[in-house]
Design a protein around this motif. Structure first.
Motif, PDB file in Angstrom:
ATOM      1  N   ASP A 170     -21.256 106.058-110.192  1.00 11.80           N
ATOM      2  CA  ASP A 170     -21.908 106.113-108.885  1.00 11.80           C
ATOM      3  C   ASP A 170     -21.259 107.198-108.042  1.00 11.80           C
ATOM      4  N   VAL A 171     -22.072 108.136-107.601  1.00 13.39           N
ATOM      5  CA  VAL A 171     -21.557 109.245-106.800  1.00 13.39           C
ATOM      6  C   VAL A 171     -22.059 109.072-105.366  1.00 13.39           C
ATOM      7  N   PRO A 172     -21.140 109.049-104.396  1.00 16.35           N
ATOM      8  CA  PRO A 172     -21.594 108.875-103.016  1.00 16.35           C
ATOM      9  C   PRO A 172     -22.289 110.147-102.524  1.00 16.35           C
ATOM     10  N   ASP A 173     -23.406 109.967-101.806  1.00 14.23           N
ATOM     11  CA  ASP A 173     -24.060 111.146-101.245  1.00 14.23           C
ATOM     12  C   ASP A 173     -23.794 111.204 -99.745  1.00 14.23           C
ATOM     13  N   ASP A 174     -24.385 112.174 -99.071  1.00 15.59           N
ATOM     14  CA  ASP A 174     -24.077 112.389 -97.662  1.00 15.59           C
ATOM     15  C   ASP A 174     -24.777 111.386 -96.754  1.00 15.59           C
ATOM     16  N   GLN A 175     -25.719 110.603 -97.341  1.00 16.84           N
ATOM     17  CA  GLN A 175     -26.450 109.640 -96.522  1.00 16.84           C
ATOM     18  C   GLN A 175     -25.858 108.241 -96.638  1.00 16.84           C
ATOM     19  N   GLY A 176     -24.707 108.131 -97.295  1.00 15.32           N
ATOM     20  CA  GLY A 176     -24.096 106.823 -97.416  1.00 15.32           C
ATOM     21  C   GLY A 176     -24.645 106.021 -98.569  1.00 15.32           C
ATOM     22  N   ASN A 177     -25.507 106.634 -99.368  1.00 16.28           N
ATOM     23  CA  ASN A 177     -26.030 105.950-100.546  1.00 16.28           C
ATOM     24  C   ASN A 177     -25.254 106.404-101.770  1.00 16.28           C
ATOM     25  N   PHE A 178     -25.471 105.681-102.858  1.00 19.01           N
ATOM     26  CA  PHE A 178     -24.867 106.086-104.123  1.00 19.01           C
ATOM     27  C   PHE A 178     -25.964 106.433-105.091  1.00 19.01           C
ATOM     28  N   SER A 179     -25.781 107.515-105.804  1.00 14.86           N
ATOM     29  CA  SER A 179     -26.726 107.784-106.874  1.00 14.86           C
ATOM     30  C   SER A 179     -25.957 107.684-108.180  1.00 14.86           C
ATOM     31  N   THR A 180     -26.584 107.092-109.173  1.00 14.45           N
ATOM     32  CA  THR A 180     -25.933 106.952-110.463  1.00 14.45           C
ATOM     33  C   THR A 180     -26.146 108.240-111.242  1.00 14.45           C
ATOM     34  N   GLN A 181     -25.053 108.887-111.595  1.00 15.99           N
ATOM     35  CA  GLN A 181     -25.170 110.152-112.320  1.00 15.99           C
ATOM     36  C   GLN A 181     -24.420 110.071-113.641  1.00 15.99           C
ATOM     37  N   VAL A 182     -24.967 110.776-114.628  1.00 17.03           N
ATOM     38  CA  VAL A 182     -24.345 110.795-115.951  1.00 17.03           C
ATOM     39  C   VAL A 182     -23.274 111.879-115.967  1.00 17.03           C
ATOM     40  N   VAL A 183     -22.078 111.506-116.417  1.00 12.95           N
ATOM     41  CA  VAL A 183     -21.010 112.495-116.545  1.00 12.95           C
ATOM     42  C   VAL A 183     -21.129 113.107-117.936  1.00 12.95           C
ATOM     43  N   ASN A 184     -21.575 114.358-117.953  1.00 12.09           N
ATOM     44  CA  ASN A 184     -21.914 115.002-119.214  1.00 12.09           C
ATOM     45  C   ASN A 184     -20.678 115.656-119.818  1.00 12.09           C
ATOM     46  N   ILE A 185     -19.831 114.843-120.461  1.00 11.00           N
ATOM     47  CA  ILE A 185     -18.583 115.383-121.001  1.00 11.00           C
ATOM     48  C   ILE A 185     -18.674 115.628-122.502  1.00 11.00           C
ATOM     49  N   SER A 186     -19.779 115.246-123.132  1.00  7.96           N
ATOM     50  CA  SER A 186     -19.860 115.311-124.591  1.00  7.96           C
ATOM     51  C   SER A 186     -20.452 116.606-125.100  1.00  7.96           C
ATOM     52  N   GLU A 187     -21.474 117.075-124.427  1.00  6.66           N
ATOM     53  CA  GLU A 187     -22.238 118.229-124.900  1.00  6.66           C
ATOM     54  C   GLU A 187     -21.326 119.445-125.117  1.00  6.66           C
ATOM     55  N   SER A 188     -21.534 120.104-126.258  1.00  4.77           N
ATOM     56  CA  SER A 188     -20.734 121.292-126.554  1.00  4.77           C
ATOM     57  C   SER A 188     -21.366 122.512-125.902  1.00  4.77           C
ATOM     58  N   PRO A 189     -20.570 123.532-125.589  1.00  2.00           N
ATOM     59  CA  PRO A 189     -21.147 124.743-124.986  1.00  2.00           C
ATOM     60  C   PRO A 189     -21.986 125.529-126.002  1.00  2.00           C
ATOM     61  N   ALA A 190     -22.755 126.477-125.495  1.00  2.00           N
ATOM     62  CA  ALA A 190     -23.644 127.282-126.334  1.00  2.00           C
ATOM     63  C   ALA A 190     -22.843 128.204-127.258  1.00  2.00           C
ATOM     64  N   ALA A 191     -23.535 128.679-128.279  1.00  2.00           N
ATOM     65  CA  ALA A 191     -22.927 129.641-129.205  1.00  2.00           C
ATOM     66  C   ALA A 191     -22.594 130.923-128.453  1.00  2.00           C
ATOM     67  N   TYR A 192     -21.620 131.668-128.966  1.00  2.00           N
ATOM     68  CA  TYR A 192     -21.317 132.955-128.343  1.00  2.00           C
ATOM     69  C   TYR A 192     -20.775 133.923-129.376  1.00  2.00           C
ATOM     70  N   SER A 193     -20.831 135.178-128.999  1.00  2.00           N
ATOM     71  CA  SER A 193     -20.396 136.224-129.903  1.00  2.00           C
ATOM     72  C   SER A 193     -19.597 137.240-129.091  1.00  2.00           C
ATOM     73  N   LEU A 194     -18.387 137.530-129.545  1.00  2.00           N
ATOM     74  CA  LEU A 194     -17.525 138.460-128.808  1.00  2.00           C
ATOM     75  C   LEU A 194     -17.253 139.692-129.656  1.00  2.00           C
ATOM     76  N   TRP A 195     -17.246 140.836-129.023  1.00  3.01           N
ATOM     77  CA  TRP A 195     -16.946 142.096-129.710  1.00  3.01           C
ATOM     78  C   TRP A 195     -15.635 142.645-129.189  1.00  3.01           C
ATOM     79  N   ASN A 196     -14.832 143.145-130.113  1.00  4.09           N
ATOM     80  CA  ASN A 196     -13.559 143.758-129.738  1.00  4.09           C
ATOM     81  C   ASN A 196     -13.454 145.120-130.399  1.00  4.09           C
TER      82      ASN A 196
END
Lengths: 185, 809
Positions: B733-759
């Protein structure tokens, strides 16, 4: 030279075996002094000093498994003006530590935010920090019609100051976050 | 020394090239050190019959083109070694690798082998990192250098805290052995990087399995063996200075080493390193508070003879590491805000200052070693080591506690070991050893924060036996066994509510000593019997192919963090709980290595499977609310896990030819590495967390191309998205500015996108020096790395231009 080295090595090993290995002292108990166990919001009616409302949240075991318990004393009246003070305490130590003093000392690094879902309730911060920005340890609360709902109080450490007076705009990290249920009669 | 160089140069200049018609055979190979396989540059090969001299390149390679068929007398010299003469028959294009013995007193002085495989002595899967790679990373960390090996990845917190991951496993499951001494530096922590100065290493061997029984049987991931500069038995002074500047983090490092060797056997070695970096920068913003500063010193003095010797070494490592300011958060609602905002919540101007959150770590190591060879039998060795590690971690604190460490651990370790190495038999090599460890952990109570890791004493007593057998020219067999008895005795205060909440008052009443306020003092003590076993075979099919199979089984006792930790973790806003009733882990690992050398192509394939029963892992168990807000609770639990995968390494000399002036060999080489790992939690039938994603690494090196002594390098690293991760997301539950709570998903599982680095890199060698210019992340690509804990808060670092100067004397 080589014998000297050997002697030092053997002495060190012996020291370990004889001295440190038998050293099994009882560790010192640590009571966390910075812990905020208690958030207490006191409202005093501006016209009737005997009408005092206290909202209190206590989490005796800090980060332990037990959830905070909420207590309310007094009656919040409709169409009234109250002066509010907030206290942050650490009641896990005796005597209790008043964390509010630390917040006051480092006022520019702290701010208390109030948000409520009850229509008609207006809360304004009446104190400022050392830089002249809002602090929120003292407040004025105005009620209108009877009703009920939640009041959320959040203490932020190192927020953006000055800010737009909203939680989402203030950033920083949460040091305390409590929710009281208010009944206006 | 200068005279020798002059002579070498003269020899080099006077080389006669003979262009005989119909004589187009080629002899080539690599000259390496017999002990550690490190390539030897500037070795001279003189072919008597054609009066031609060639010298080896920086990677130890040599090439003699345009030979007629016949038998040649090749005289191989290197300035550290005696001249050696070989007879080599050339009737087709031939690869001959030469192993040179540095220690001219030792047994065999030269040995010729028929392929370029790294380790001939056993069946284990291992890869060696050479001095050149180590130099490339002189300004980075040990973990970064290790990640150049296929199958090894880096687990990071920002860019300064880098831990090696071998075949998906890290921390207590990977042993790091520095100069024969197993590093004891609180390696159990994800945010604890090895306290070792990379610049003291001469080469590093990565063993991908629990086969290095000498160093402990519990390294079910693998063992990293760091070897220092070898000792030379002649009067000489050698040294090296490596300095580096980099644009990203606006700092650099300097490391100098000097080694004095005497023919009498006495030697002294010293290395000093200093590194200073400011805030790193992502492509779009400054990563505030990510600077670091490191000092390191290593000294060794010893006496080295073939028959006996002794040495004393001291090493010191001191580092201060800034942790991204935005990653210090208050509660789970703050975490949601951080993840959803897509950029750090705190971005300040660039600075060299390091403020909390930060770590300050100090490590001292003292080591005494003596050995004696017993004629006709083998070598007896005794080692004693003392290590002291102090770790300070600073959080953002309030009031008079601001600036005080939140965690202050002193870890003291004594180790005593004796080894006997029996090598007098023709086809057998045996090693037997006993060792004991005594360790004391004492957290400082002045932090005012309940101890994450309690006071404990632990003892370990173990012995091992290993055997190598050369069955014949084709077959090599090895086997080993190790037993350890491990005891850990802790004294810890639990919160009474936690002790009872976990049911320990019912399960472990015998550990209770007494209650003080709302805390309970306990004495949890555990004993573990640990067994390890390894067996393997290696088959050399012919000059071109060899195959190895190795099966190892090992036990690992739970580490102090897995047993005892309890408390709030600010980096991920989690409450982490140890578990007192953990069993030892049991791993069974099968490694296969197939290796082929065909002409200019060298390929190695290493599939593996590791079954780990009672694998210890943090599992989310629920949400707890406190005055700070809500936190997810993670507890160490045991599951059955399977880790399987394949590593691939390929080196191909795409073309080689004599350069225009015929004095050097122009070469285009393609180096490629690939690794894939599959990790599955068999108990919950879901993917294992933090498994390295599929990665490809490719590098083109053009040596001596544009002009002499210039190497150009283009490399690419491509990391695919990890598609297999467990779903540990939770709602808060995340408190908002109006004194209400909204239930939000904590997205800690998803892996980041693929990437390619050049050196891009360029290196120019002249006299005894070399200048390297490198551009990493050439296109300033925005990316986040699944194995970097900072990925929840900020992008990884952007373009970095580095200039490096290396001087050898």
């Amino acid at each position: 030279m080589r014998y000297q080295i050997l002697k030092i090595a053997i002495t060190t090993v012996l020291y370990c075996v004889l001295v440190s290995c038998s050293d099994n002292d009882v560790p010192q108990l640590i009571n966390e002094e910075e812990l905020i166990t208690t958030v207490e919001y006191t409202l005093t009616n501006d016209t009737d000093a005997t009408n005092v409302v206290v909202y209190k949240s206590v989490d005796a075991d800090g980060s332990g498994p037990e959830a905070p318990t909420l207590m309310t004393t007094g009656t919040l009246l409709a169409n009234s003006t109250y002066s509010g003070t907030i206290r942050f305490l650490n009641e896990s130590v005796a005597p209790a530590e008043n964390i509010t003093e630390e917040v006051q000392e480092e006022s520019s690094e702290h701010e208390v935010f109030y948000a409520t879902s009850i229509a008609g309730i207006a809360i304004t911060k009446t104190d400022t920090d050392s830089d002249g920005n809002l602090l929120g340890l003292r407040t004025a609360l105005k009620t209108e019609a009877p009703g009920n709902g939640n009041l959320t109080i959040v203490l932020r450490h190192e927020p953006i100051k000055p800010n737009d007076n909203t939680l989402s705009g203030a950033a920083g990290e949460t040091d305390a976050q409590v929710v009281y249920s208010l009944i206006i009669q | 020394m200068f005279y020798k160089t002059l002579m070498v140069a003269a020899l080099f200049m006077s080389a006669v090239t003979i262009q005989a018609q119909d004589c187009n055979l080629e002899l080539k190979g690599i000259v390496k050190d017999f002990h550690d396989g490190a390539p030897l540059s500037f070795a001279q090969l003189y072919i008597q019959e054609i009066q031609k001299t060639v010298s080896t390149a920086a990677d130890g390679s040599y090439r003699i083109p345009d030979l007629c068929a016949g038998t040649y007398t090749v005289i191989v010299t290197h300035y550290d070694c005696k001249t050696q003469t070989l007879k080599i028959t050339v009737d087709k294009n031939t690869i001959k690798d030469v192993l040179l013995e540095h220690h001219i007193n030792n047994l065999q002085e030269i040995e010729i082998i028929a392929d370029v495989h790294d380790d001939h002595k056993n069946s284990q899967s291992s890869t060696r990192i050479t001095q050149n790679t180590i130099n490339d990373f002189s300004g980075a960390t040990l973990g970064d250098a290790l990640a150049t090996v296929q199958g090894v990845t880096a687990l990071k917190t920002g860019n300064s805290v880098v831990k090696p991951v071998i075949h998906g496993l890290y921390g207590s499951r990977v042993a790091i052995v520095n100069d024969g001494l197993r590093q004891q530096d609180q390696e159990w922590g994800v945010e604890h990087s090895p306290n070792i100065d990379l610049n003291t290493a001469s080469n590093i061997q990565v063993i991908k399995g629990a086969t290095a029984l000498r160093y402990g049987g519990d390294a079910i991931g693998g063992t990293i063996v760091i070897e220092p500069e070898r000792i030379i038995a002649k009067d000489t002074v050698k040294g090296r200075v490596v300095s580096q500047l980099q644009s990203n983090a606006r700092g650099g490092s300097i490391s100098g080493s000097i080694n004095n060797y005497r023919e009498s056997g006495w030697y002294q070695q010293a290395t000093l390193t200093y590194k200073k970096l400011g805030d790193f920068e992502a492509p779009d913003y400054v990563l505030s508070n990510t600077g670091n500063q490191t000092y390191a010193a290593n000294f060794a003095v010893g006496f080295h003879k073939f028959e006996y010797g002794a040495s004393i070494k001291y090493s010191y490592y001191n580092t201060e590491l800034g942790i991204l300011r935005a990653s210090h958060i208050g509660n789970a609602a703050d975490l949601v805000r951080s993840i959803n905002s897509g950029e750090p919540t705190v971005i300040n101007d660039f600075t060299y200052d390091i403020d909390p959150p930060k770590q300050m770590v100090e490590h001292h190591g003292i080591q005494a070693n003596a050995y004696k060879r017993i004629q006709g039998l083998g070598k007896l060795e005794i080692d004693y080591s003392f290590q002291f590690n102090n770790r300070l971690e600073f959080d953002i604190r309030r009031g008079e506690n601001a600036g005080k460490a939140s965690l202050d651990l002193d870890l003291t370790t004594h180790t005593l070991a004796a080894y006997f190495f029996l090598d007098s038999m023709e086809d057998f090599e045996m090693e037997f050893g006993v060792d004991g460890l005594y360790q004391i952990n004492s957290p400082n109570p002045d932090t005012g924060i309940r101890r994450l890791i309690p006071d404990y004493n632990s003892q370990k007593l173990g012995w091992f036996f290993s055997l190598n057998h050369n069955l014949n020219e084709q077959w090599l067999l090895d086997a080993g066994f190790r037993y350890d008895h491990y005891n850990i005795d802790a004294t810890k205060f639990y919160q009474t509510s936690r002790w009872e909440g976990l049911g320990y008052d019912q399960q472990f009443p015998q550990f209770e000593i007494g209650e003080q306020g709302n805390q309970i003092l306990t004495n949890p003590e555990f004993r573990y019997d640990l067994f390890a076993f390894s067996a393997g075979a290696k088959y050399f099919a012919d000059d071109h192919y060899d195959f190895a199979i190795n099966l190892s089984s090992a036990n690992r006792a739970p580490n102090p963090s897995e047993l005892y930790s309890d408390g709030l973790h600010h980096a991920l806003a989690t409450i982490e709980l140890g578990q007192l009733d953990l069993n030892k882990e049991q791993s069974y690992k099968l490694n296969l290595v197939a290796h082929a050398v065909h002409g200019s192509l060298d390929v190695e394939v290493n599939p593996f499977v590791n079954l780990v029963n009672d694998y210890i892992q943090l599992i989310p168990t629920g949400l707890e609310s406190t005055t700070r807000g809500a936190f997810p609770v993670y507890q160490y639990e045991q599951i059955d896990a399977v880790l399987a995968g394949v590593d691939l390494g390929l080196n191909w000399d795409v073309f080689t030819r004599n350069s225009r002036d015929a004095q050097s060999i122009e070469m285009l080489r393609w180096n490629s590495r690939f690794s894939y790992i599959y990790g599955q939690n068999k108990t919950a039938e879901e993917p294992l967390i933090t498994m390295p994603p599929i990665q490809f690494s490719n590098e083109l090196v053009w040596s001596q191309g544009v002009f002499k002594n210039l190497d150009l390098k283009l490399s690419n690293q491509t990391i695919l998205k990890q598609t297999r991760f467990p779903d540990n997301d939770y709602a808060v539950d995340v408190p908002d500015d109006q004194g209400n709570f909204s239930t939000q998903v904590v997205n800690i599982s998803e892996s980041p996108a693929a990437y390619s680095l050049w050196n891009l890199g360029a290196g120019y060698a002249f006299a005894k020096a070399k200048i390297n210019l490198r551009v990493n992340n050439l296109f300033n690509t925005n990316y986040r790395n699944y194995l970097n804990r900072q990925r929840f808060y900020a992008d990884d670092i952007g373009r970095d231009v580095q200039i490096q100067f290396i001087y050898n004397f």
